[in-house]
Design a protein around this motif. Structure first.
Motif, PDB file in Angstrom:
ATOM      1  N   ARG A 117       7.161   6.670   3.729  1.00 53.48           N
ATOM      2  CA  ARG A 117       5.744   6.543   4.068  1.00 53.48           C
ATOM      3  C   ARG A 117       5.535   5.487   5.158  1.00 53.48           C
ATOM      4  O   ARG A 117       4.732   5.666   6.076  1.00 53.48           O
ATOM      5  CB  ARG A 117       4.938   6.191   2.825  1.00 53.48           C
ATOM      6  CG  ARG A 117       4.785   7.345   1.843  1.00 53.48           C
ATOM      7  CD  ARG A 117       4.096   6.896   0.560  1.00 53.48           C
ATOM      8  NE  ARG A 117       4.050   7.978  -0.400  1.00 53.48           N
ATOM      9  CZ  ARG A 117       3.094   8.897  -0.466  1.00 53.48           C
ATOM     10  NH1 ARG A 117       2.109   8.846   0.412  1.00 53.48           N
ATOM     11  NH2 ARG A 117       3.127   9.848  -1.366  1.00 53.48           N
ATOM     12  N   LEU A 118       6.256   4.377   5.032  1.00 54.03           N
ATOM     13  CA  LEU A 118       6.140   3.332   6.047  1.00 54.03           C
ATOM     14  C   LEU A 118       6.639   3.833   7.398  1.00 54.03           C
ATOM     15  O   LEU A 118       6.027   3.587   8.433  1.00 54.03           O
ATOM     16  CB  LEU A 118       6.932   2.099   5.619  1.00 54.03           C
ATOM     17  CG  LEU A 118       6.264   1.195   4.586  1.00 54.03           C
ATOM     18  CD1 LEU A 118       7.226   0.095   4.150  1.00 54.03           C
ATOM     19  CD2 LEU A 118       4.994   0.583   5.143  1.00 54.03           C
ATOM     20  N   PRO A 158       1.166 -20.142   4.149  1.00 46.21           N
ATOM     21  CA  PRO A 158       0.727 -19.101   3.228  1.00 46.21           C
ATOM     22  C   PRO A 158       0.555 -17.752   3.914  1.00 46.21           C
ATOM     23  O   PRO A 158      -0.004 -17.665   5.006  1.00 46.21           O
ATOM     24  CB  PRO A 158      -0.615 -19.636   2.714  1.00 46.21           C
ATOM     25  CG  PRO A 158      -1.099 -20.549   3.793  1.00 46.21           C
ATOM     26  CD  PRO A 158       0.128 -21.165   4.388  1.00 46.21           C
ATOM     27  N   VAL A 159       1.043 -16.719   3.264  1.00 48.10           N
ATOM     28  CA  VAL A 159       0.881 -15.343   3.732  1.00 48.10           C
ATOM     29  C   VAL A 159       0.051 -14.617   2.694  1.00 48.10           C
ATOM     30  O   VAL A 159       0.454 -14.510   1.536  1.00 48.10           O
ATOM     31  CB  VAL A 159       2.244 -14.643   3.921  1.00 48.10           C
ATOM     32  CG1 VAL A 159       2.034 -13.172   4.271  1.00 48.10           C
ATOM     33  CG2 VAL A 159       3.057 -15.333   4.994  1.00 48.10           C
ATOM     34  N   THR A 160      -1.115 -14.141   3.084  1.00 52.78           N
ATOM     35  CA  THR A 160      -2.034 -13.531   2.124  1.00 52.78           C
ATOM     36  C   THR A 160      -1.762 -12.039   1.974  1.00 52.78           C
ATOM     37  O   THR A 160      -1.348 -11.367   2.918  1.00 52.78           O
ATOM     38  CB  THR A 160      -3.495 -13.729   2.562  1.00 52.78           C
ATOM     39  OG1 THR A 160      -3.671 -13.180   3.876  1.00 52.78           O
ATOM     40  CG2 THR A 160      -3.851 -15.212   2.586  1.00 52.78           C
ATOM     41  N   VAL A 161      -2.029 -11.540   0.772  1.00 51.42           N
ATOM     42  CA  VAL A 161      -1.834 -10.118   0.496  1.00 51.42           C
ATOM     43  C   VAL A 161      -2.796  -9.709  -0.608  1.00 51.42           C
ATOM     44  O   VAL A 161      -3.106 -10.497  -1.511  1.00 51.42           O
ATOM     45  CB  VAL A 161      -0.372  -9.828   0.088  1.00 51.42           C
ATOM     46  CG1 VAL A 161      -0.001 -10.579  -1.179  1.00 51.42           C
ATOM     47  CG2 VAL A 161      -0.139  -8.322  -0.085  1.00 51.42           C
ATOM     48  N   LYS A 162      -3.324  -8.498  -0.521  1.00 56.18           N
ATOM     49  CA  LYS A 162      -4.163  -7.929  -1.567  1.00 56.18           C
ATOM     50  C   LYS A 162      -3.384  -6.797  -2.241  1.00 56.18           C
ATOM     51  O   LYS A 162      -3.103  -5.779  -1.601  1.00 56.18           O
ATOM     52  CB  LYS A 162      -5.474  -7.403  -0.981  1.00 56.18           C
ATOM     53  CG  LYS A 162      -6.386  -8.488  -0.433  1.00 56.18           C
ATOM     54  CD  LYS A 162      -7.775  -7.953  -0.092  1.00 56.18           C
ATOM     55  CE  LYS A 162      -7.709  -6.929   1.033  1.00 56.18           C
ATOM     56  NZ  LYS A 162      -9.065  -6.459   1.421  1.00 56.18           N
ATOM     57  N   VAL A 163      -3.046  -6.973  -3.495  1.00 55.93           N
ATOM     58  CA  VAL A 163      -2.272  -5.963  -4.219  1.00 55.93           C
ATOM     59  C   VAL A 163      -3.225  -4.872  -4.704  1.00 55.93           C
ATOM     60  O   VAL A 163      -4.244  -5.165  -5.343  1.00 55.93           O
ATOM     61  CB  VAL A 163      -1.527  -6.589  -5.406  1.00 55.93           C
ATOM     62  CG1 VAL A 163      -0.772  -5.519  -6.194  1.00 55.93           C
ATOM     63  CG2 VAL A 163      -0.552  -7.661  -4.911  1.00 55.93           C
ATOM     64  N   PRO A 164      -2.925  -3.604  -4.423  1.00 51.78           N
ATOM     65  CA  PRO A 164      -3.817  -2.515  -4.829  1.00 51.78           C
ATOM     66  C   PRO A 164      -3.863  -2.331  -6.348  1.00 51.78           C
ATOM     67  O   PRO A 164      -2.936  -2.721  -7.068  1.00 51.78           O
ATOM     68  CB  PRO A 164      -3.206  -1.281  -4.151  1.00 51.78           C
ATOM     69  CG  PRO A 164      -2.305  -1.821  -3.095  1.00 51.78           C
ATOM     70  CD  PRO A 164      -1.795  -3.118  -3.602  1.00 51.78           C
ATOM     71  N   GLU A 178       0.826  -1.204   0.000  1.00 53.20           N
ATOM     72  CA  GLU A 178       0.000   0.000   0.000  1.00 53.20           C
ATOM     73  C   GLU A 178       0.863   1.259   0.000  1.00 53.20           C
ATOM     74  O   GLU A 178       0.500   2.267  -0.609  1.00 53.20           O
ATOM     75  CB  GLU A 178      -0.955  -0.023   1.196  1.00 53.20           C
ATOM     76  CG  GLU A 178      -2.040  -1.080   1.054  1.00 53.20           C
ATOM     77  CD  GLU A 178      -2.985  -1.123   2.234  1.00 53.20           C
ATOM     78  OE1 GLU A 178      -2.841  -0.278   3.137  1.00 53.20           O
ATOM     79  OE2 GLU A 178      -3.876  -1.998   2.245  1.00 53.20           O
ATOM     80  N   ALA A 179       2.001   1.199   0.661  1.00 54.54           N
ATOM     81  CA  ALA A 179       2.935   2.330   0.607  1.00 54.54           C
ATOM     82  C   ALA A 179       3.501   2.486  -0.797  1.00 54.54           C
ATOM     83  O   ALA A 179       3.707   3.610  -1.281  1.00 54.54           O
ATOM     84  CB  ALA A 179       4.063   2.117   1.606  1.00 54.54           C
ATOM     85  N   GLU A 180       3.750   1.366  -1.465  1.00 54.58           N
ATOM     86  CA  GLU A 180       4.178   1.423  -2.870  1.00 54.58           C
ATOM     87  C   GLU A 180       3.114   2.103  -3.726  1.00 54.58           C
ATOM     88  O   GLU A 180       3.420   2.950  -4.574  1.00 54.58           O
ATOM     89  CB  GLU A 180       4.393   0.007  -3.411  1.00 54.58           C
ATOM     90  CG  GLU A 180       5.713  -0.620  -3.093  1.00 54.58           C
ATOM     91  CD  GLU A 180       5.896  -1.911  -3.876  1.00 54.58           C
ATOM     92  OE1 GLU A 180       6.903  -2.031  -4.575  1.00 54.58           O
ATOM     93  OE2 GLU A 180       5.011  -2.782  -3.791  1.00 54.58           O
ATOM     94  N   ARG A 181       1.845   1.713  -3.502  1.00 52.31           N
ATOM     95  CA  ARG A 181       0.744   2.312  -4.247  1.00 52.31           C
ATOM     96  C   ARG A 181       0.671   3.820  -4.019  1.00 52.31           C
ATOM     97  O   ARG A 181       0.506   4.603  -4.958  1.00 52.31           O
ATOM     98  CB  ARG A 181      -0.563   1.626  -3.819  1.00 52.31           C
ATOM     99  CG  ARG A 181      -1.853   2.037  -4.552  1.00 52.31           C
ATOM    100  CD  ARG A 181      -2.625   3.172  -3.839  1.00 52.31           C
ATOM    101  NE  ARG A 181      -2.634   3.075  -2.413  1.00 52.31           N
ATOM    102  CZ  ARG A 181      -3.521   2.376  -1.698  1.00 52.31           C
ATOM    103  NH1 ARG A 181      -4.456   1.668  -2.294  1.00 52.31           N
ATOM    104  NH2 ARG A 181      -3.467   2.394  -0.367  1.00 52.31           N
ATOM    105  N   ASP A 182       0.827   4.237  -2.752  1.00 57.42           N
ATOM    106  CA  ASP A 182       0.763   5.667  -2.433  1.00 57.42           C
ATOM    107  C   ASP A 182       1.898   6.438  -3.101  1.00 57.42           C
ATOM    108  O   ASP A 182       1.708   7.553  -3.588  1.00 57.42           O
ATOM    109  CB  ASP A 182       0.814   5.860  -0.922  1.00 57.42           C
ATOM    110  CG  ASP A 182      -0.426   5.331  -0.216  1.00 57.42           C
ATOM    111  OD1 ASP A 182      -1.445   5.127  -0.899  1.00 57.42           O
ATOM    112  OD2 ASP A 182      -0.353   5.119   1.010  1.00 57.42           O
ATOM    113  N   ALA A 183       3.100   5.824  -3.116  1.00 54.44           N
ATOM    114  CA  ALA A 183       4.233   6.477  -3.771  1.00 54.44           C
ATOM    115  C   ALA A 183       3.996   6.576  -5.277  1.00 54.44           C
ATOM    116  O   ALA A 183       4.356   7.574  -5.924  1.00 54.44           O
ATOM    117  CB  ALA A 183       5.520   5.702  -3.477  1.00 54.44           C
ATOM    118  N   PHE A 184       3.381   5.541  -5.846  1.00 60.88           N
ATOM    119  CA  PHE A 184       3.054   5.541  -7.275  1.00 60.88           C
ATOM    120  C   PHE A 184       2.077   6.662  -7.598  1.00 60.88           C
ATOM    121  O   PHE A 184       2.246   7.412  -8.571  1.00 60.88           O
ATOM    122  CB  PHE A 184       2.480   4.180  -7.655  1.00 60.88           C
ATOM    123  CG  PHE A 184       2.132   4.029  -9.109  1.00 60.88           C
ATOM    124  CD1 PHE A 184       3.106   3.667 -10.037  1.00 60.88           C
ATOM    125  CD2 PHE A 184       0.835   4.251  -9.566  1.00 60.88           C
ATOM    126  CE1 PHE A 184       2.789   3.514 -11.383  1.00 60.88           C
ATOM    127  CE2 PHE A 184       0.512   4.117 -10.904  1.00 60.88           C
ATOM    128  CZ  PHE A 184       1.491   3.744 -11.820  1.00 60.88           C
TER     129      PHE A 184
END
Length: 415
Positions: free
Chosen positions: A147-148, A75-81, A36-42
């Motif tokens: 951001r993180l 398994p480690v779950t993640v939702k990519v924005p 999500e921090a990647e998304r915000d930077a994008f």
């Protein structure tokens, strides 16, 4: 711990246990926050791109379906924005941390313990995440890291203001944790307070910057806790060398004091030659392990008589806190193991002390505080309730325990 050592951990077989489950949840939270921090930077990179009516042209657009990345701890779950463009010029957001079709990250298990200690430092986060997801995690920009860091700093500030008045706090432990700092002549002294509530749950109450454990620094910490609703605890445990006690007598004068036997034993033994220390350690053990206060005083007197002539500084160090070292006899025997020392703090920050020695002060002051806060959050989740916590109700009601036993129970035992 270097990167090679961490990667070696991936060869170990994963074991499904509460700690593994905790680490898996930590990995999920870290990955979700990172993408999500990647998304915000994008999005920030397109901040000047606007539609004809002046609105942002590139905006967030929900998430892709949740997916699992298989790791050594499960398994480690993640939702990519997702993002979308509102001006007709298509854009695509791709996470550098979780690229499309990636389903397995072998090094997550190895990296997690390291990340809890190193994740706050901007200079090391990129390296840490490369260990986490491999060399293809490149592209984790400074803006994303910033951001993180801001997010974690915000969590720390919110935590410092949390209401404490919703719980009845029975015991507290206090200590000063020293760590190195980059470009600082003095080591950072972090003033730490842990409390146990009426349900037996242990929580960090304060993790604050201090000045060499001075009375003024501790006064500020205690006043802040009082303003947040902390009631007067029944007992406080800590090292006798701190300015904490003078501040405690001022802010919470009714709170009883227990000097930490671990610190006191170490201080006393430092005044004795090595050849004498094993015998002295055994005699100190006999004091705080005595069944009754009377037996403890007898063992105390024997220690003084044995060492006073040759080693007066050792006996003076012990005598000056005599009463405060034996306060625990006024509380339930089931709690003695916990309240005789400040071990809850020492054990929680043992890894921090090891880490800061190896880094030789590479972290900033704020970074160190935030790192300790994140470590504390992780540690709290694995803490068990205080042994014999059902006796806390009696402590709250000011029941007078005699040698750790309620008077009624003691009378019945005598009969």
């Amino acid at each position: 711990m270097d990167e090679a050592t961490i990667i070696d951990f991936t060869r170990r077989d994963a074991v499904i246990d509460p700690l593994t489950d905790l680490l898996r949840k930590g990995a999920r939270d870290l990955l979700q926050a990172a993408v999500e921090a990647e998304r915000d930077a994008f999005l920030a990179a397109f901040a000047e791109r606007r539609t004809s009516d002046g609105r942002a042209a590139v905006v967030g657009n929900g998430y892709h379906p949740e997916r699992a990345v298989q790791t050594g701890i499960g398994p480690v779950t993640v939702k990519v924005p997702k993002v979308r463009a509102k001006d007709g010029k298509p854009v695509t957001f791709r996470s550098a941390l979780v690229p499309p079709y990636v389903r397995k990250a072998k090094s997550i298990e190895a990296a997690l313990p390291w990340l809890y200690l190193k994740g706050i430092s901007a200079g090391e986060m990129d390296t840490a995440l490369k260990v986490l997801l491999g060399p293809h995690a490149a592209g984790f920009s400074a803006n994303t890291i910033s951001r993180l860091k801001s997010q974690w700093a915000g969590e720390y500030e919110d935590w410092r203001k949390a209401d404490l008045g919703r719980d009845e706090w029975v015991y507290i432990w206090a200590d000063g944790i020293y760590s190195g700092l980059r470009g600082a002549d003095d080591r950072l002294c972090v003033l730490v307070v842990i409390g146990v509530n009426a349900r037996g749950e242990k929580h960090f109450l304060a993790i604050e910057d201090g000045v060499r454990e001075s009375t003024q620094s501790w006064r500020e910490v205690l006043l802040a806790l009082k303003s947040r609703g902390l009631n007067a605890p029944k007992l406080a445990t800590g090292d006798g060398a701190m300015g904490f006690w003078a501040a405690l007598e001022e802010i919470y004068p009714t709170t009883k004091q227990q000097r930490c036997w671990m610190h006191k034993s170490g201080n006393v033994l430092n005044y004795l030659p090595k050849r004498t220390q094993p015998k002295a350690r055994k005699m100190l053990h006999d004091i705080w392990q005595a069944e009754t206060r009377e037996d403890a005083h007898a063992a105390f007197d024997l220690f003084v008589e044995s060492f006073e002539a040759k080693y007066p500084k050792a006996t003076e160090c012990l005598i000056k806190d005599r009463d405060e070292l034996l306060t625990f006899y006024d509380f339930p025997a089931q709690h003695w193991l916990s309240i005789r020392t400040s071990n809850p703090i020492e054990s929680a920050f043992a890894t921090i002390r090891h880490r800061t020695k190896r880094t030789k002060g590479c972290l900033s002051r704020d970074g160190m505080l935030n790192m300790m806060f994140k470590l504390g959050q992780c540690a709290e989740k694995s803490w068990r309730k205080l042994r014999g916590f059902h006796h806390l109700a009696d402590v709250i009601q000011d029941v007078d325990f005699i040698n750790g036993i309620k008077p009624s129970n003691q009378d019945q035992a005598a009969a």
